[in-house]
Design a protein around this motif. Structure first.
Motif, mmCIF file in Angstrom:
data_model
loop_
_atom_site.group_PDB
_atom_site.id
_atom_site.type_symbol
_atom_site.label_atom_id
_atom_site.label_comp_id
_atom_site.label_asym_id
_atom_site.label_seq_id
_atom_site.Cartn_x
_atom_site.Cartn_y
_atom_site.Cartn_z
ATOM 1 N N LYS A 154 0.865 -1.190 -0.221
ATOM 2 C CA LYS A 154 -0.054 0.003 -0.018
ATOM 3 C C LYS A 154 0.855 1.324 -0.041
ATOM 4 C CE LYS A 154 -4.058 -2.069 2.083
ATOM 5 N NZ LYS A 154 -5.166 -1.865 3.039
ATOM 6 N N THR A 155 1.869 1.109 0.756
ATOM 7 C CA THR A 155 2.853 2.333 0.983
ATOM 8 C C THR A 155 3.529 2.570 -0.361
ATOM 9 O OG1 THR A 155 3.035 2.132 3.259
ATOM 10 C CG2 THR A 155 4.817 3.289 2.157
ATOM 11 N N PHE A 189 2.692 1.467 -3.575
ATOM 12 C CA PHE A 189 1.689 1.920 -4.706
ATOM 13 C C PHE A 189 1.311 3.323 -4.556
ATOM 14 C CE2 PHE A 189 0.391 -2.723 -4.937
ATOM 15 C CZ PHE A 189 1.265 -2.978 -5.777
ATOM 16 N N ALA A 190 1.200 3.849 -3.256
ATOM 17 C CA ALA A 190 0.776 5.388 -2.824
ATOM 18 C C ALA A 190 2.236 6.222 -3.388
ATOM 19 C CB ALA A 190 0.345 5.448 -1.562
ATOM 20 N N LYS A 191 3.258 5.889 -2.567
ATOM 21 C CA LYS A 191 4.606 6.713 -2.988
ATOM 22 C C LYS A 191 4.669 6.562 -4.460
ATOM 23 C CE LYS A 191 6.285 6.621 1.917
ATOM 24 N NZ LYS A 191 6.282 7.935 2.049
ATOM 25 N N GLY A 202 3.110 6.556 -7.151
ATOM 26 C CA GLY A 202 2.048 7.235 -7.713
ATOM 27 C C GLY A 202 1.150 6.201 -8.673
ATOM 28 N N HIS A 238 -0.871 4.084 -7.852
ATOM 29 C CA HIS A 238 -2.295 4.269 -7.418
ATOM 30 C C HIS A 238 -3.119 5.061 -8.228
ATOM 31 C CE1 HIS A 238 -1.220 7.475 -5.208
ATOM 32 N NE2 HIS A 238 -2.323 8.061 -4.966
ATOM 33 N N CYS A 239 -2.544 5.977 -9.074
ATOM 34 C CA CYS A 239 -3.322 6.792 -9.984
ATOM 35 C C CYS A 239 -3.106 6.832 -11.311
ATOM 36 C CB CYS A 239 -2.755 8.429 -9.544
ATOM 37 S SG CYS A 239 -2.814 8.981 -8.025
ATOM 38 N N THR A 276 -5.185 0.195 -7.055
ATOM 39 C CA THR A 276 -5.852 1.587 -6.990
ATOM 40 C C THR A 276 -6.452 1.833 -5.443
ATOM 41 O OG1 THR A 276 -7.603 0.073 -8.036
ATOM 42 C CG2 THR A 276 -6.042 1.681 -9.375
ATOM 43 N N LYS A 277 -6.715 0.757 -4.832
ATOM 44 C CA LYS A 277 -7.412 0.944 -3.554
ATOM 45 C C LYS A 277 -6.426 1.585 -2.359
ATOM 46 C CE LYS A 277 -6.916 -3.573 -1.194
ATOM 47 N NZ LYS A 277 -7.602 -4.731 -0.870
ATOM 48 N N CYS A 278 -5.153 1.531 -2.862
ATOM 49 C CA CYS A 278 -3.994 1.957 -1.838
ATOM 50 C C CYS A 278 -4.185 3.483 -1.549
ATOM 51 C CB CYS A 278 -2.933 1.595 -2.114
ATOM 52 S SG CYS A 278 -2.535 -0.229 -1.998
#
Length: 111
Positions: free
Chosen positions: A29-30, A32-34, A36, A38-39, A109-111
């Motif tokens: 999760k971290t 994928f978010a860091k 980018g 997830h976008c 994408t849920k992250c």
């Protein structure tokens, strides 16, 4: 490696991988978010999936998850058994022991 300009910048990859250098510090999760990721669009994430799916089986299995970070930086460490299990459990929504492309897109994408 996943350095396509339309997916991830090659200059950001070593920094991303450095967040997870210690054993058992990786969090999908971290990451994928860091990163980018997830976008990104479904098409872009499908391209990422295809790189990670090294054996081209249509699924990301445990062994491919262990090597996940090496898709971003060839010098990166392999994931620990604990990290791999947590990653697999996070993405394997149908319980078949592997992650399909649709599951991967939802996971990212849920992250």
């Amino acid at each position: 490696h996943l350095t396509s300009p339309d997916i991830l910048s090659s200059s950001s990859l070593p920094l991303l991988v450095s967040f997870s250098t210690a054993a058992d510090s990786f969090s999908c999760k971290t990451f994928f978010a860091k990163s980018g990721l997830h976008c990104k669009s479904k098409d872009q994430l499908t391209k990422v999936f295809e790189v990670i799916d090294q054996d081209k089986s249509g699924y990301i299995e445990r062994g491919e998850l262990k090597m996940f970070m090496q898709n971003f930086d060839g010098k990166a460490r392999v994931l620990t058994d604990k990290e791999t299990t947590e990653f697999l459990q996070a993405g394997d929504t149908d319980g078949d022991g592997k992650i399909g492309v649709e599951e991967f897109v939802v996971l990212v994408t849920k992250c």
